[in-house]
Design an enzyme around this catalytic site. Structure first.
Site, mmCIF file in Angstrom:
data_model
loop_
_atom_site.group_PDB
_atom_site.id
_atom_site.type_symbol
_atom_site.label_atom_id
_atom_site.label_comp_id
_atom_site.label_asym_id
_atom_site.label_seq_id
_atom_site.Cartn_x
_atom_site.Cartn_y
_atom_site.Cartn_z
ATOM 1 N N SER A 1 -0.292 -32.188 33.305
ATOM 2 C CA SER A 1 -0.685 -32.098 31.890
ATOM 3 C C SER A 1 -1.508 -33.038 31.371
ATOM 4 C CB SER A 1 0.634 -32.292 31.190
ATOM 5 O OG SER A 1 1.513 -31.334 31.511
HETATM 6 N N1 SAH Z 1 5.152 -32.605 34.601
HETATM 7 C C1 SAH Z 1 4.324 -31.940 35.456
HETATM 8 C C2 SAH Z 1 3.477 -30.875 34.942
HETATM 9 C C3 SAH Z 1 3.505 -29.646 35.782
HETATM 10 S S1 SAH Z 1 3.136 -28.178 35.377
HETATM 11 C C4 SAH Z 1 3.308 -33.362 35.673
HETATM 12 O O1 SAH Z 1 3.488 -34.107 35.203
HETATM 13 O O2 SAH Z 1 2.650 -33.086 36.726
HETATM 14 C C5 SAH Z 1 4.619 -27.127 35.314
HETATM 15 C C6 SAH Z 1 5.266 -27.205 36.257
HETATM 16 O O3 SAH Z 1 6.414 -26.391 36.550
HETATM 17 C C7 SAH Z 1 4.614 -26.547 37.707
HETATM 18 O O4 SAH Z 1 4.631 -27.436 38.689
HETATM 19 C C8 SAH Z 1 5.596 -25.336 37.976
HETATM 20 O O5 SAH Z 1 5.425 -25.039 39.403
HETATM 21 C C9 SAH Z 1 6.836 -25.745 37.606
HETATM 22 N N2 SAH Z 1 7.916 -24.681 37.159
HETATM 23 C C10 SAH Z 1 7.494 -23.320 36.492
HETATM 24 N N3 SAH Z 1 8.737 -22.924 36.358
HETATM 25 C C11 SAH Z 1 9.711 -23.521 37.059
HETATM 26 C C12 SAH Z 1 10.749 -23.373 36.988
HETATM 27 N N4 SAH Z 1 11.760 -22.320 36.558
HETATM 28 N N5 SAH Z 1 11.764 -24.491 37.592
HETATM 29 C C13 SAH Z 1 11.083 -25.667 37.969
HETATM 30 N N6 SAH Z 1 9.855 -25.863 37.673
HETATM 31 C C14 SAH Z 1 9.023 -24.686 37.292
#
Ligand code: SAH
Length: 217
Positions: free
Chosen positions: A65
């Site tokens: 993000s």
């Molecule tokens: N917080 C992260 C941002 C990741 S983007 C950072 O600091 O880098 C969102 C993430 O959510 C992705 O990696 C995606 O694979 C994950 N995601 C999507 N649906 C999900 C679910 N049901 N449970 C866990 N993770 C999920």
């Protein structure tokens, strides 16, 4: 593993000044973001981009993000040093590390196994004491509930009921809710066993929350 340098620390100070200009005012959040070396969560070839206020691809179609978004969500979450926090969507591990700068009890769950394994290795090398799990976080992580705070870092079509149920009374959920193209940041406070108070904030754009209580995979 590449380390932190004087130059990186200077870039972080500049990024934090930019976040302050954009309206982030919680000093604990700003200090946490000045502390965590965001470049270590990037692939080596892309590290020069780490201190721009931009989202960036981390592989598997996912993104780390934008720093402003991380600061905004973390500020709304209002983490206290004794809080047990659950993050949904570990991704690169960056937001998880910012949370770890604010409390010792961070649980984070990632759906994508490739990202989970990569980030688990990285966090182990960094000696970051986060509790990492692989699975469908739209259902929360019931084994360690209740949580004081729950943070969702992917866009959800609704407020997932399992997450509301896993909040401690007095606890808060911060989650982007909307359609595929944009989501409104929402904070829900559990006021009692049965009652929840919802506040709506700015609009953002996240990758989709998959899973049973998200967008079906
Ligand atoms: N917080 C992260 C941002 C990741 S983007 C950072 O600091 O880098 C969102 C993430 O959510 C992705 O990696 C995606 O694979 C994950 N995601 C999507 N649906 C999900 C679910 N049901 N449970 C866990 N993770 C999920």
């Amino acid at each position: 593993m590449q380390t932190d340098t004087y130059r990186h620390r200077g870039q972080r100070r500049a990024l934090v000044a930019e976040l302050r200009r954009k309206g982030i005012h919680d000093e604990r959040v700003l200090a946490a973001m000045e502390h965590v070396p965001r470049h270590l969560f990037f692939e080596p070839g892309f590290r020069e981009h780490a201190y721009q206020d931009k989202a960036f691809p981390i592989g598997e179609g996912q993104t780390i993000s934008q720093p402003y978004t991380v600061a905004y969500q973390t500020q709304l979450l209002n983490v206290q040093p004794t809080d047990r926090v659950l993050e949904i969507g570990t991704g690169s591990g960056y937001q998880c590390s910012v949370l770890l700068a604010l409390t010792g009890q961070v649980y984070s769950i990632e759906y994508n196994r490739v990202l989970f394994e990569r980030t688990q290795r990285l966090m182990a090398r960094m000696h970051a004491p986060a509790h990492l799990f692989c699975g469908d976080g739209s259902l929360g992580l019931p084994d360690y509930a209740p949580y004081d705070k729950i943070l969702v870092t992917a866009g959800s079509p609704t407020l997932p009921r399992p997450l509301l149920r896993q909040l401690r009374v007095g606890g808060a959920l911060v989650i982007p809710v909307g359609d595929a193209s944009s989501q409104r940041m929402v904070r829900v406070v559990r006021e009692s066993e049965e009652s929840f108070a919802r506040e709506d904030f700015e609009v953002f754009r996240f990758v989709p929350l998959l899973g049973e209580a998200g967008w079906q995979k």
